[in-house]
Motif scaffolding. Structure first.
Motif, short mmCIF file in Angstrom:
data_model
loop_
_atom_site.label_atom_id
_atom_site.label_comp_id
_atom_site.label_asym_id
_atom_site.label_seq_id
_atom_site.Cartn_x
_atom_site.Cartn_y
_atom_site.Cartn_z
N GLN A 1 0.82 -1.21 0.00
CA GLN A 1 0.00 0.00 0.00
C GLN A 1 0.85 1.25 0.00
O GLN A 1 0.53 2.23 -0.67
N ASN A 2 1.93 1.24 0.76
CA ASN A 2 2.79 2.43 0.89
C ASN A 2 4.24 2.03 0.73
O ASN A 2 4.71 1.08 1.36
N ILE A 3 4.96 2.76 -0.12
CA ILE A 3 6.39 2.49 -0.35
C ILE A 3 7.15 3.79 -0.28
O ILE A 3 6.73 4.80 -0.86
N GLU A 4 8.26 3.77 0.45
CA GLU A 4 9.15 4.92 0.52
C GLU A 4 10.44 4.59 -0.20
O GLU A 4 11.08 3.57 0.08
N GLU B 1 8.37 18.99 -8.29
CA GLU B 1 7.04 18.39 -8.43
C GLU B 1 6.70 17.60 -7.17
O GLU B 1 7.57 17.31 -6.35
N PRO B 2 5.41 17.26 -6.97
CA PRO B 2 5.03 16.47 -5.79
C PRO B 2 5.84 15.19 -5.69
O PRO B 2 6.06 14.50 -6.70
N GLN B 3 6.29 14.89 -4.49
CA GLN B 3 7.12 13.71 -4.27
C GLN B 3 6.31 12.50 -3.81
O GLN B 3 6.84 11.59 -3.17
N ARG B 4 5.03 12.53 -4.14
CA ARG B 4 4.15 11.38 -3.91
C ARG B 4 3.44 11.04 -5.22
O ARG B 4 3.05 11.93 -5.96
N GLN B 5 3.29 9.75 -5.45
CA GLN B 5 2.60 9.31 -6.65
C GLN B 5 1.85 8.03 -6.37
O GLN B 5 2.40 7.07 -5.81
N VAL B 6 0.58 8.02 -6.75
CA VAL B 6 -0.25 6.82 -6.62
C VAL B 6 -0.24 6.09 -7.95
O VAL B 6 -0.52 6.68 -9.00
N ILE B 7 0.09 4.80 -7.90
CA ILE B 7 0.15 3.99 -9.11
C ILE B 7 -0.89 2.88 -9.03
O ILE B 7 -0.92 2.12 -8.06
N GLU C 1 6.30 7.24 -2.25
CA GLU C 1 6.80 8.51 -1.73
C GLU C 1 8.31 8.56 -1.84
O GLU C 1 9.02 7.65 -1.41
N HIS C 2 8.80 9.63 -2.45
CA HIS C 2 10.24 9.82 -2.59
C HIS C 2 10.78 10.53 -1.36
O HIS C 2 10.31 11.60 -0.99
N ILE C 3 11.77 9.91 -0.70
CA ILE C 3 12.34 10.46 0.52
C ILE C 3 13.73 11.01 0.23
O ILE C 3 14.60 10.30 -0.29
N ASP C 4 13.91 12.28 0.59
CA ASP C 4 15.23 12.92 0.45
C ASP C 4 16.01 12.69 1.74
O ASP C 4 15.75 13.33 2.75
N VAL C 5 16.96 11.75 1.70
CA VAL C 5 17.71 11.40 2.91
C VAL C 5 18.53 12.57 3.43
O VAL C 5 18.60 12.82 4.63
N ASP C 6 19.15 13.31 2.52
CA ASP C 6 19.98 14.44 2.94
C ASP C 6 19.17 15.51 3.66
O ASP C 6 19.64 16.14 4.60
N LYS C 7 17.92 15.69 3.22
CA LYS C 7 17.04 16.67 3.86
C LYS C 7 16.73 16.27 5.29
O LYS C 7 16.68 17.10 6.20
N HIS C 8 16.53 14.96 5.53
CA HIS C 8 16.18 14.47 6.85
C HIS C 8 17.38 14.48 7.80
O HIS C 8 17.20 14.34 9.00
#
Length: 211
Positions: free
Chosen positions: A14-17, A54-60, A89-96
């Motif tokens: 259902q959810n993938i990062e 662009e939005p870093q979330r996408q429903v497929i 959801e695309h996660i920016d590791v450097d941002k976190h």
């Protein structure tokens, strides 16, 4: 080689990062197939690319996934045993890892600690816990106590032990393998949030789907 009798089983999550900007079919769940060549090629199918700004979330939609598979293997049978839609959801590791993120974690931790302490103290003040302990001590001992007694000490130890057992953790160690009520509620909350995001994207026509 004919693939008319080949069945590909897909169990979509259902959810993938993801840390990668490219989303491949292998990222959305687990796949298995008797034909290893088919399996390897299907896993490498690119479904989406996250662009900066662009939005870093996408429903497929899984229908879109099946469509992409059928472009390569028109005769293959695809069985989806998982979700009908996946939220990527695309996660920016450097941002976190930024100092701002660390400051946010410290701030939230302090709010949770002092907020909980204030709530406990306010509750005890509302019910008059000191008067209750004084009356219990007088009933048992036959005389009024002068200051704090074993009741306050026992209650404090019991309160701390109860909180530890409720959260099921001592430091970084788990006491039992069972999930705590908070963990269960967090999973329920996470599932509800994912469903809401998927339904919202569907209503707004932002789902990557078949036409």
């Amino acid at each position: 080689m004919s693939t008319s009798n080949v069945t590909l089983y897909l169990k979509a999550e259902q959810n993938i990062e993801l840390q990668s900007e490219d989303v491949y079919l292998k990222d959305i769940g687990k796949l298995t197939c008797t034909d290893k060549n088919v399996l390897s090629r299907v896993k490498a199918i690119k479904l989406h690319h996250f662009k900066k700004g662009e939005p870093q979330r996408q429903v497929i939609s899984m229908l879109k996934v099946i469509e992409e598979i059928n472009k390569i293997y028109p005769d293959i049978t695809v069985e989806n045993l998982g979700e009908a839609d996946s939220l990527i959801e695309h996660i920016d590791v450097d941002k976190h890892k930024s100092p701002v993120q660390t400051a946010k974690i410290i701030f939230v931790s302090l709010i949770a600690f002092f907020g909980t302490a204030f709530t406990i103290m306010a509750f005890h003040n509302d019910i008059g816990i000191n008067d209750v302990f004084a009356k219990v001590y007088e009933m048992v001992m036959g005389q009024a106590g002068d200051g704090y007694s074993i009741l306050e000490l026992s209650y404090s130890i019991g309160l701390a032990a109860g909180i530890i057992l409720f959260f099921n953790h001592i430091g970084g160690r788990r006491i039992t393998k069972d999930p705590t009520p908070i963990e269960v509620e967090m999973r329920v909350y996470e599932t509800d949030v994912n469903k809401a995001l998927i339904e919202t994207a569907d209503r707004e026509g932002k789902v990557l789907d078949v036409h």
